[in-house]
Each structure stands twice: as C-alpha cells, then as structure tokens.
Enzyme design. Structure first.
Site, PDB file in Angstrom:
ATOM      1  N   CYS A   9     -46.944  11.581  -5.632  1.00 47.63           N
ATOM      2  CA  CYS A   9     -45.719  12.284  -5.200  1.00 47.63           C
ATOM      3  C   CYS A   9     -45.096  13.137  -6.313  1.00 47.63           C
ATOM      4  CB  CYS A   9     -44.708  11.254  -4.710  1.00 47.63           C
ATOM      5  SG  CYS A   9     -43.134  12.010  -4.264  1.00 47.63           S
ATOM      6  N   VAL A  49     -40.003   7.949  -1.823  1.00 50.01           N
ATOM      7  CA  VAL A  49     -39.950   7.824  -3.280  1.00 50.01           C
ATOM      8  C   VAL A  49     -39.561   9.187  -3.848  1.00 50.01           C
ATOM      9  CG1 VAL A  49     -41.624   5.956  -3.463  1.00 50.01           C
ATOM     10  CG2 VAL A  49     -42.448   8.313  -3.495  1.00 50.01           C
ATOM     11  N   SER A  62     -34.849  12.753  -5.932  1.00 53.27           N
ATOM     12  CA  SER A  62     -35.291  12.954  -7.313  1.00 53.27           C
ATOM     13  C   SER A  62     -34.313  13.765  -8.171  1.00 53.27           C
ATOM     14  CB  SER A  62     -36.665  13.631  -7.321  1.00 53.27           C
ATOM     15  OG  SER A  62     -36.625  14.858  -6.606  1.00 53.27           O
TER      16      SER A  62
HETATM   17  N1  LIG Z   1     -36.214  15.241  -1.360  1.00 52.83           N
HETATM   18  C1  LIG Z   1     -36.909  14.043  -1.781  1.00 52.83           C
HETATM   19  C2  LIG Z   1     -38.359  14.142  -1.341  1.00 52.83           C
HETATM   20  C3  LIG Z   1     -39.127  12.849  -1.623  1.00 52.83           C
HETATM   21  C4  LIG Z   1     -40.407  12.787  -0.782  1.00 52.83           C
HETATM   22  O1  LIG Z   1     -40.653  13.609   0.102  1.00 52.83           O
HETATM   23  N2  LIG Z   1     -41.246  11.779  -1.066  1.00 52.83           N
HETATM   24  C5  LIG Z   1     -42.415  11.556  -0.236  1.00 52.83           C
HETATM   25  C6  LIG Z   1     -43.698  11.490  -1.034  1.00 52.83           C
HETATM   26  S1  LIG Z   1     -44.035  12.959  -1.951  1.00 52.83           S
HETATM   27  C7  LIG Z   1     -42.300  10.205   0.448  1.00 52.83           C
HETATM   28  O2  LIG Z   1     -41.818   9.256  -0.142  1.00 52.83           O
HETATM   29  N3  LIG Z   1     -42.767  10.087   1.682  1.00 52.83           N
HETATM   30  C8  LIG Z   1     -42.720   8.851   2.403  1.00 52.83           C
HETATM   31  C9  LIG Z   1     -43.759   8.741   3.453  1.00 52.83           C
HETATM   32  O3  LIG Z   1     -44.618   9.644   3.524  1.00 52.83           O
HETATM   33  O4  LIG Z   1     -43.744   7.778   4.195  1.00 52.83           O
HETATM   34  C10 LIG Z   1     -36.778  13.873  -3.293  1.00 52.83           C
HETATM   35  O5  LIG Z   1     -36.623  14.887  -3.981  1.00 52.83           O
HETATM   36  O6  LIG Z   1     -36.756  12.747  -3.790  1.00 52.83           O
END
Ligand SMILES: N[C@@H](CCC(=O)N[C@@H](CS)C(=O)NCC(=O)O)C(=O)O
Length: 219
Positions: A9, A49, A62
């Site tokens: 990620c 995450v 983040s």
């Molecule tokens: N806007 C969020 C985006 C975080 C995000 O999209 N994380 C993804 C992985 S890159 C995630 O945890 N996805 C959960 C899933 O696919 O179930 C940030 O900046 O923290």
C-alpha cells in the site's frame, strides 16, 4: 506506538517513511485485506491502512497521520512553520490524492486499448504540472520539493514513484524527458535511508499489480 500497514500500500508506505524519518520505534502490524482483525477494524473504521495507535488513541488517513506525527514528534521537522509553505504542502498533497493518483489509477485500470494513449497523456500532463508548478517554482536548487530539506510532500508522493516501474511494465508510463527535476527528485528520494530501509523491488510491484492491471498495454 503501532502502525497497521500493508507492504503493497502506497498510503501506508507514506506513514512508514514518516516514522523512519523521525527515528521512532513502532510495532509494525501487517494487515491481510482478506482477513481483517477486529483490533484493526477498531483502529481503522474505514477498514483501510495505514492506521496508527498512539497512547491509546487511534488515527487513520496517511496524510493526517503524518501531520500528527510531525506535531507530536517535531524533530526532524517535516512540515514548515511558515503558513504559506504549510499551505503549499497541503495543496501538493491534495493534488496527489485528488488528481495525480486518480489519473494514474485510471490508466492502470483501463482495459480499452483505444483509450490508452489519452489516459497515458493525462498522467504525463500531471507530471509536467508537478515539474513546472512544483519543482521549478518551489524547489530552488532542490533536490526535494521544498528545496534542501525533505518535507511531508516528498513522503506523500514518493511511494507512487517507487511503484512507477509497475506502471512502466503494464502501461508504458515513464517520466517525460521534459521533467528533469521530477526525475532527479525520484533519484534523490530513492537514496534516503528511510526509503532504502523498506524499499521493494520492481518485480515485487509487477507481481502485486498483476490482478489490477491485467494485460500489458503498449502506447
Ligand atoms: N486515503 C487513504 C487511502 C488508504 C487506502 O486506500 N488503503 C488501501 C490499501 S492501498 C486499503 O487499506 N484498502 C483496504 C482494502 O482493500 O480492503 C489514506 O491516505 O490513508
């Protein structure tokens, strides 16, 4: 302090870089997206995450985690004091999430070959905007976004450039030759200890994005 993270990620990567830049000790908890623990979901109500647990408080998103870390652990400083520069950091981080990555992911997700050139061109134009509005106007002699010192902008953007080789492989995306400052920034960032400590290689990203990208699409 505990960081819920996932190796693949780019957003979690941002917060890992902030923790490393500050030399902070933390427990690294890798999340399996197919099997999210209750403890993780309690810390991260979006189920995404990164999420940070510090002093019994939970934080997510983040960019917000990184601003928090910089306020609570001010050394080395990653957000400038000057209100205008502070606003610039937020403008560029907003640009990353709102515009740059949106076009980059659209390029990767696209399965229609007749749309490929247009989508590739859009990402190139985003890179040219970063070059002319970002590096040329803000970086002085560089090498970082705000000049000599690394800032929260660099940490927000770099994870997408560590993953660029996967976009090159699947979609032919590279940094245009008229963006030398951007290219030099990628090199400077790739040499920082925080980056090399946790870097993944091209093959890892190519394998990780296979399901996402599907077929290789040439320009
Ligand atoms: N806007 C969020 C985006 C975080 C995000 O999209 N994380 C993804 C992985 S890159 C995630 O945890 N996805 C959960 C899933 O696919 O179930 C940030 O900046 O923290």
């Amino acid at each position: 302090m505990e960081l819920f993270t996932a190796r693949v990620c780019p957003y979690a990567h941002r917060s890992r870089l902030a923790l490393l830049e500050k030399g902070l000790e933390f427990q690294h908890t890798e999340i399996d997206f197919k099997n999210k623990s209750v403890r993780f979901l309690e810390a991260s109500p979006y189920g995404k995450v990164p999420a940070l647990v510090h002093d019994g408080k939970t934080l997510y998103e983040s960019l917000i985690i990184n601003e928090y870390l910089d306020e609570v652990f001010p050394e080395p400083q990653l957000m400038p004091d000057d209100p205008v520069l502070k606003a610039r950091v937020r403008i560029w981080n907003h640009y990353c999430d709102e515009y740059y990555t949106a076009d980059q992911y659209a390029l990767m997700k696209n399965r229609e070959s007749e749309r490929h050139a247009e989508l590739l061109g859009k990402v190139h134009d985003r890179m040219r905007f970063v070059e002319s509005e970002g590096f040329v106007k803000l970086s002085g002699a560089g090498p970082y976004w705000l000049g000599a010192e690394v800032s929260l902008i660099d940490l927000a953007w770099y994870p997408f450039f560590e993953r660029l080789p996967a976009w090159t492989y699947y979609r032919g995306l590279t940094i245009p030759t008229d963006c030398p400052r951007l290219a030099a920034w990628v090199t400077a960032m790739s040499e920082r200890a925080s980056v090399t400590d946790i870097a993944n290689d091209k093959d890892y990203y190519i394998a990780s994005y296979e399901g996402y990208a599907g077929e290789v699409m040439a320009a």
